[in-house]
Enzyme design. Structure first.
Site, mmCIF file in Angstrom:
data_model
loop_
_atom_site.group_PDB
_atom_site.id
_atom_site.type_symbol
_atom_site.label_atom_id
_atom_site.label_comp_id
_atom_site.label_asym_id
_atom_site.label_seq_id
_atom_site.Cartn_x
_atom_site.Cartn_y
_atom_site.Cartn_z
ATOM 1 N N LYS A 230 14.190 23.716 -5.130
ATOM 2 C CA LYS A 230 14.207 25.178 -5.228
ATOM 3 C C LYS A 230 13.783 25.626 -6.616
ATOM 4 C CE LYS A 230 17.241 29.167 -4.443
ATOM 5 N NZ LYS A 230 18.568 29.605 -3.947
ATOM 6 N N PHE B 19 20.828 30.387 -8.138
ATOM 7 C CA PHE B 19 21.907 29.655 -7.494
ATOM 8 C C PHE B 19 21.369 28.997 -6.228
ATOM 9 C CE2 PHE B 19 24.588 31.858 -10.355
ATOM 10 C CZ PHE B 19 25.822 31.226 -10.355
ATOM 11 N N ASN C 190 26.035 37.413 5.814
ATOM 12 C CA ASN C 190 26.764 36.200 5.457
ATOM 13 C C ASN C 190 28.042 36.600 4.726
ATOM 14 O OD1 ASN C 190 26.216 36.201 2.423
ATOM 15 N ND2 ASN C 190 24.128 36.259 3.232
ATOM 16 N N LYS D 48 10.369 27.945 -7.066
ATOM 17 C CA LYS D 48 10.544 29.354 -7.410
ATOM 18 C C LYS D 48 10.372 29.640 -8.899
ATOM 19 C CE LYS D 48 13.379 30.091 -3.351
ATOM 20 N NZ LYS D 48 14.427 30.896 -2.716
ATOM 21 N N LYS E 288 21.827 51.951 19.854
ATOM 22 C CA LYS E 288 22.597 50.736 20.044
ATOM 23 C C LYS E 288 22.074 49.974 21.248
ATOM 24 C CE LYS E 288 27.280 49.147 21.146
ATOM 25 N NZ LYS E 288 28.675 49.561 21.435
ATOM 26 N N ASP F 73 17.738 35.395 4.780
ATOM 27 C CA ASP F 73 16.380 34.843 4.857
ATOM 28 C C ASP F 73 15.544 35.470 5.968
ATOM 29 O OD1 ASP F 73 16.759 33.040 2.740
ATOM 30 O OD2 ASP F 73 17.752 31.605 4.069
#
Length: 407
Positions: A346, A332, A214, A350, A296, A286
């Protein structure tokens, strides 16, 4: 740049080490940061760097040895007036002779007298031959100063002007600036606290050249760590693969570089017992491939590629489950919709004590931006929205956490 870094009063003491040639650059950069600089120089320093250069860059006269207890300027008692004026006193470079004088309360020069009169924080940057620095007498003098509350910043290792290679170089200007900023911090309310931060993305490899990731830059997590360090905390950062940072960007932070979610999870759990506060600011992937092919994957004409992915470890949940009494856990929540609902879910799922939610679909404060807007939501309830440059946001978050007695 944090607001408290602007328009601060710095008394810069330059002594007679060859590294004095670097001081005009320091003065120039401090001036660009809107700092006020008064400079004093020993007679030996005057032979190594031009007082006129420093005066031109600072916009103020330089106080010289001839001004100390002199017939023409002594009535101004510069060593007292300058010490009273300063918000921070910086000795760079600090020679072995100056360290001795300061440690033993000598006031034979304008610099030594100013140090004896100083009530503001004092930063010393020793710079000298490696053998001189390692000499037990020098080490003892620096230890005496440290015991009195002086911040003694060790020199760097490298090639020295005398031809030796060893520990004795004046730190780079960026390091000196960071130490000054820390000394100027109006808050030292996290002294003795230990903060563990995760920052940046993870990479989950599919084959040797392809991975799932990301666009996280790690800027927000690093801002949380840096502002905690400014406030006196010890800060460790578990850092995913982020773009190259400017030189000395990580000064003061203990960095552990990782790549994958598994590596990040292992690093967090290894340091969990050490930390008083854990901040999960990383954008952990995730999903990952169950295995990475050793070669490859070739593109076959006309054929699509299907991947089967499995979930990566939930690091925040594991940390929440293993949290010891008194430990504070911040997470966050990077969301694109239902910000408050998803963030609070969340937090409960958690075991977080506080969640900082941000809308990453907002390009002005999403991944890679220097700015952010976070919704601060403690477990006890209530919400606070904070916006600004990421370092300003981070400092405001700490201010709110500490003022509300959450940590």
């Amino acid at each position: 740049m944090l607001a408290w870094k602007r328009s601060r009063k710095i008394l810069l003491c330059v002594t007679g080490g060859i590294a004095a040639y670097k001081i005009p650059d320091l003065v120039s950069r401090l001036k660009k940061l809107d700092c006020e600089i008064e400079a004093v120089m020993t007679r030996a320093a005057e032979t190594l760097v031009s007082p006129l250069a420093i005066s031109t860059l600072s916009g103020r006269r330089v106080w010289l040895e001839d001004d100390f207890l002199s017939a023409s300027r002594g009535f101004e008692i510069p060593h007292i007036s300058l010490a009273d004026w300063a918000d921070v006193v910086v000795v760079a470079p600090c020679t072995a002779n100056t360290a001795f004088g300061a440690a033993h309360g000598r006031a034979a020069s304008i610099v030594e007298a100013a140090l004896l009169a100083a009530r503001a924080p004092v930063l010393l940057f020793p710079a000298m031959n490696a053998h001189m620095f390692d000499n037990p007498a020098t080490r003892r003098n620096l230890s005496i100063l440290a015991e009195r509350g002086v911040r003694v910043v060790d020199p760097e290792f490298g090639v020295l002007a005398c031809g030796y290679e060893g520990k004795g170089r004046l730190p780079e200007t960026g390091v000196i600036l960071e130490e000054i900023f820390r000394a100027l911090s109006p808050r030292r309310d996290m002294t003795g606290k230990r903060v563990l931060v995760t920052a940046g993305p993870t990479r989950e490899y599919i084959d040797p050249v392809r991975f799932i990731s990301n666009p996280s830059s790690g800027k927000m997590g690093l801002a949380m760590a840096r502002t905690a360090w400014y406030r006196g905390a010890d800060a460790r950062v578990v850092l995913g693969p982020v773009p190259s940072a400017p030189e000395n960007f990580y000064h003061g932070l203990e960095i552990r570089n990782v790549v994958s979610a598994i590596e990040m999870r292992d690093a967090v759990m290894e340091n969990l017992e050490w930390a008083d506060c854990v901040i999960k600011a990383a954008a952990v992937g995730d999903y990952r491939a169950p295995s990475v092919t050793g070669h490859k994957i070739k593109k076959e004409h006309g054929e699509n590629l299907s991947l089967t992915l499995e979930q990566t470890p939930d690091i925040a949940a594991e940390a929440g489950a293993a949290k010891r009494p008194g430990q504070f856990l911040i997470g966050f929540a990077a969301e694109t919709g239902d910000l408050v609902k998803n963030a609070r879910a969340k937090m409960e799922r958690k075991g977080l004590d506080l969640v900082l939610a941000n809308d990453v679909s907002d390009v002005s404060g999403g991944f890679g931006s220097d700015f952010n807007t976070v919704r601060m939501m403690p477990r006890a309830g209530g919400e606070t929205t904070i916006s600004g440059a990421k370092e300003e946001v981070a400092d405001a978050v700490w201010e709110k956490i500490i003022s509300d007695g959450l940590f």
